[in-house]
Design a protein around this motif. Structure first.
Motif, PDB file in Angstrom:
ATOM      1  N   VAL A 143      34.595  46.803  33.086  1.00 34.39           N
ATOM      2  CA  VAL A 143      35.598  46.002  33.805  1.00 34.39           C
ATOM      3  C   VAL A 143      36.282  46.884  34.844  1.00 34.39           C
ATOM      4  N   VAL A 144      36.647  48.074  34.408  1.00 38.69           N
ATOM      5  CA  VAL A 144      37.379  48.981  35.302  1.00 38.69           C
ATOM      6  C   VAL A 144      36.533  49.324  36.531  1.00 38.69           C
ATOM      7  N   ALA A 145      35.210  49.401  36.332  1.00 36.20           N
ATOM      8  CA  ALA A 145      34.316  49.763  37.442  1.00 36.20           C
ATOM      9  C   ALA A 145      34.180  48.646  38.474  1.00 36.20           C
ATOM     10  N   ASP A 146      34.661  47.459  38.166  1.00 38.14           N
ATOM     11  CA  ASP A 146      34.478  46.299  39.039  1.00 38.14           C
ATOM     12  C   ASP A 146      35.863  45.772  39.413  1.00 38.14           C
ATOM     13  N   ARG A 147      36.333  46.181  40.602  1.00 36.99           N
ATOM     14  CA  ARG A 147      37.710  45.894  40.989  1.00 36.99           C
ATOM     15  C   ARG A 147      38.025  44.391  40.953  1.00 36.99           C
ATOM     16  N   ARG A 148      37.049  43.573  41.431  1.00 34.10           N
ATOM     17  CA  ARG A 148      37.307  42.122  41.473  1.00 34.10           C
ATOM     18  C   ARG A 148      37.424  41.546  40.075  1.00 34.10           C
ATOM     19  N   LEU A 149      36.574  42.035  39.190  1.00 26.97           N
ATOM     20  CA  LEU A 149      36.619  41.543  37.808  1.00 26.97           C
ATOM     21  C   LEU A 149      37.933  41.947  37.154  1.00 26.97           C
ATOM     22  N   LEU A 150      38.325  43.191  37.367  1.00 20.03           N
ATOM     23  CA  LEU A 150      39.598  43.655  36.797  1.00 20.03           C
ATOM     24  C   LEU A 150      40.739  42.780  37.304  1.00 20.03           C
ATOM     25  N   ARG A 151      40.717  42.489  38.588  1.00 17.69           N
ATOM     26  CA  ARG A 151      41.763  41.674  39.201  1.00 17.69           C
ATOM     27  C   ARG A 151      41.767  40.252  38.619  1.00 17.69           C
ATOM     28  N   THR A 152      40.566  39.676  38.483  1.00 19.46           N
ATOM     29  CA  THR A 152      40.464  38.314  37.937  1.00 19.46           C
ATOM     30  C   THR A 152      41.047  38.259  36.522  1.00 19.46           C
ATOM     31  N   ILE A 153      40.723  39.271  35.741  1.00 16.79           N
ATOM     32  CA  ILE A 153      41.191  39.273  34.350  1.00 16.79           C
ATOM     33  C   ILE A 153      42.706  39.494  34.297  1.00 16.79           C
ATOM     34  N   THR A 154      43.197  40.453  35.075  1.00 11.63           N
ATOM     35  CA  THR A 154      44.641  40.733  34.993  1.00 11.63           C
ATOM     36  C   THR A 154      45.444  39.548  35.533  1.00 11.63           C
ATOM     37  N   ASP A 155      44.924  38.860  36.565  1.00  9.75           N
ATOM     38  CA  ASP A 155      45.617  37.656  37.061  1.00  9.75           C
ATOM     39  C   ASP A 155      45.782  36.650  35.916  1.00  9.75           C
ATOM     40  N   GLN A 156      44.706  36.477  35.147  1.00  4.30           N
ATOM     41  CA  GLN A 156      44.773  35.497  34.052  1.00  4.30           C
ATOM     42  C   GLN A 156      45.729  35.960  32.956  1.00  4.30           C
ATOM     43  N   LEU A 157      45.645  37.237  32.621  1.00  5.40           N
ATOM     44  CA  LEU A 157      46.522  37.760  31.558  1.00  5.40           C
ATOM     45  C   LEU A 157      47.984  37.631  31.969  1.00  5.40           C
ATOM     46  N   PHE A 158      48.290  38.009  33.216  1.00  7.57           N
ATOM     47  CA  PHE A 158      49.685  37.983  33.647  1.00  7.57           C
ATOM     48  C   PHE A 158      50.176  36.546  33.826  1.00  7.57           C
ATOM     49  N   ALA A 159      49.280  35.629  34.214  1.00  7.78           N
ATOM     50  CA  ALA A 159      49.688  34.218  34.309  1.00  7.78           C
ATOM     51  C   ALA A 159      50.059  33.694  32.914  1.00  7.78           C
ATOM     52  N   LEU A 160      49.221  34.005  31.933  1.00  8.34           N
ATOM     53  CA  LEU A 160      49.528  33.577  30.550  1.00  8.34           C
ATOM     54  C   LEU A 160      50.821  34.228  30.067  1.00  8.34           C
ATOM     55  N   ALA A 161      50.976  35.515  30.377  1.00  4.30           N
ATOM     56  CA  ALA A 161      52.178  36.233  29.932  1.00  4.30           C
ATOM     57  C   ALA A 161      53.420  35.679  30.626  1.00  4.30           C
ATOM     58  N   GLY A 162      53.279  35.324  31.918  1.00  3.28           N
ATOM     59  CA  GLY A 162      54.409  34.754  32.666  1.00  3.28           C
ATOM     60  C   GLY A 162      54.877  33.446  32.057  1.00  3.28           C
ATOM     61  N   ARG A 163      53.932  32.685  31.480  1.00  2.20           N
ATOM     62  CA  ARG A 163      54.281  31.406  30.824  1.00  2.20           C
ATOM     63  C   ARG A 163      54.601  31.604  29.345  1.00  2.20           C
ATOM     64  N   ARG A 164      54.623  32.850  28.907  1.00  3.00           N
ATOM     65  CA  ARG A 164      54.889  33.208  27.498  1.00  3.00           C
ATOM     66  C   ARG A 164      53.837  32.603  26.552  1.00  3.00           C
ATOM     67  N   GLU A 165      52.638  32.346  27.084  1.00  2.29           N
ATOM     68  CA  GLU A 165      51.537  31.893  26.217  1.00  2.29           C
ATOM     69  C   GLU A 165      50.816  33.090  25.618  1.00  2.29           C
ATOM     70  N   LEU A 166      51.091  34.247  26.161  1.00  2.00           N
ATOM     71  CA  LEU A 166      50.537  35.494  25.637  1.00  2.00           C
ATOM     72  C   LEU A 166      51.700  36.477  25.580  1.00  2.00           C
ATOM     73  N   VAL A 167      52.082  36.844  24.367  1.00  2.00           N
ATOM     74  CA  VAL A 167      53.266  37.696  24.209  1.00  2.00           C
ATOM     75  C   VAL A 167      52.864  38.931  23.409  1.00  2.00           C
ATOM     76  N   ALA A 168      52.941  40.075  24.054  1.00  2.00           N
ATOM     77  CA  ALA A 168      52.608  41.312  23.350  1.00  2.00           C
ATOM     78  C   ALA A 168      53.736  41.661  22.390  1.00  2.00           C
ATOM     79  N   ARG A 169      53.346  42.098  21.201  1.00  2.00           N
ATOM     80  CA  ARG A 169      54.351  42.586  20.249  1.00  2.00           C
ATOM     81  C   ARG A 169      54.463  44.088  20.444  1.00  2.00           C
ATOM     82  N   ILE A 170      55.678  44.554  20.705  1.00  2.00           N
ATOM     83  CA  ILE A 170      55.887  45.993  20.864  1.00  2.00           C
ATOM     84  C   ILE A 170      56.289  46.546  19.503  1.00  2.00           C
ATOM     85  N   ASP A 171      55.416  47.349  18.928  1.00  2.00           N
ATOM     86  CA  ASP A 171      55.672  47.873  17.576  1.00  2.00           C
ATOM     87  C   ASP A 171      56.815  48.871  17.602  1.00  2.00           C
TER      88      ASP A 171
END
Ligand SMILES: NC(=O)c1ccc[n+]([C@@H]2O[C@H](COP(=O)([O-])OP(=O)(O)OC[C@H]3O[C@@H](n4cnc5c(N)ncnc54)[C@H](OP(=O)(O)O)[C@@H]3O)[C@@H](O)[C@H]2O)c1
Length: 324
Positions: free
Chosen positions: A260-288
């Protein structure tokens, strides 16, 4: 002229006690890199294998493959993936292609937890696992840094039954809170049967980061045409027999973040999705926990003792005894 920074340095491999916080020359940005003043650095399980010498690497070393901070030349909030390490420090030289600007809706802690481990969960489910809506998913180490995000991602990607494996009742409770329908004990001798029961006949997609006995039970717990996605192992990698795959009509694929890291567009596509979910609080990381650089060894010990759930972060600017 470059300045100085504090970093947790490993000069010899060994136990968690080998870290020394040192005042060292600041990282220097090469071509295609930018300096980032780190706010939080992440701890990943792979760091433990590097520190102990289980994975060979050159010394002295500053470990740490993910961090969030402020890019020095423009002050932007960024998250960075550091394939060569260097994260357990106040300043990193980050490859521009591996740097992601952060949306306002995602705070530093969430971003630091999501980048490496969230992208791994996404890659395992979607890129390697080819998850289809309604398919059942099981995840080992489901309360861990990768696992707790994979459970949530499976849910939000439309999986059917979601099963999480975790070793203690507290972790299993957490896994259910995160959205798993069923939480199982990986040490259960009937694990394969339990997986089949929980999913009405067998798991469609099993994401495994543990290997060994868990992997063998996972294979037997798959339904015909189910897939096992291997993202890691604890002791030694396992051999998977083609005869076994054919007899069970199951598939086995691997996933590694480097692709993933080797493919800038793929990395971007994935992080866009992760951050969109996180922005809507549909994905919430637990900080131990959030530790100081001086406490990195203790954090490694806790992780090795299976005593953490979710993400372990380092506040690289906190000095023990100076600030709480
Ligand atoms: N393929 C990739 O690109 C990629 C990227 C990132 C991480 N990974 C892999 O994903 C896995 C999880 O990484 P992470 O950083 O998120 O760590 P983590 O899951 O937060 O911690 C590891 C967990 O593994 C479980 N475990 C099972 N057997 C263990 C053992 N013998 N010793 C210690 N822990 C054991 C424990 O959960 P229980 O106590 O609940 O069993 C433990 O909490 C690692 O194998 C890592 O190498 C792969």
């Amino acid at each position: 002229m470059s300045g100085r920074m504090r970093a947790a340095v490993v000069r010899r491999t060994g136990g968690p006690e080998v870290f020394r916080v040192e005042d060292v020359p600041e990282a220097v940005a090469g071509p295609g890199e930018s300096l980032v003043d780190v706010v939080f650095a992440g701890v990943n399980y792979e760091d433990l294998d590097l520190r102990s010498g289980h994975h060979p690497h050159s010394l002295p070393a500053v470990l740490g493959v993910d961090a969030v901070g402020r890019r020095r030349f423009d002050g932007h909030r960024v998250a960075v993936l550091l394939r060569q390490g260097g994260g357990y420090a106040q300043v990193v030289a980050a490859t521009d292609a591996h740097t992601v600007e952060l949306p306002d809706e995602v705070d530093d802690q969430q971003a630091a937890a999501l980048l490496e481990q969230g992208a791994t969960g996404y890659g395992a489910l979607v890129l390697a696992g080819r998850l289809q809506r309604g398919e059942s998913v099981a995840v080992s180490a489901a309360a861990g840094g990768v696992g707790h995000l994979t459970i949530q991602l499976a849910r939000s990607l439309g999986a059917g039954t979601v099963v999480g494996l975790a070793s203690t009742p507290e972790k299993r409770k957490l896994v259910q809170t995160l959205g798993a329908d069923v939480a199982l004990d990986p040490a259960d001798p009937q694990l394969a049967e339990r997986l089949r029961e929980a999913t009405g006949g067998g798991v469609d997609l099993f994401v495994d980061s543990v290997g060994g006995a868990v992997l063998r039970s996972a294979m037997r717990g798959l339904r015909p045409f189910g897939r096992l996605v291997c993202i890691g192992w604890r002791d030694e990698p396992d051999e998977v027999s083609t005869e076994h795959l054919a007899e069970l009509s199951v598939g086995c694929v691997g996933f590694w973040m480097r692709h993933v890291v080797a493919d800038r567009r793929l990395l971007r596509t994935i992080t866009d999705q992760l951050f969109a979910l996180a922005g809507r609080r549909e994905l919430v990381a637990r900080i131990d926990r959030i530790v100081a650089l001086d406490e990195v060894g203790a954090a490694h010990a806790a992780m090795a003792a299976r005593d953490t759930s979710g993400k372990v972060l380092i506040d690289v600017n906190r000095e023990v005894g100076l600030l709480s």
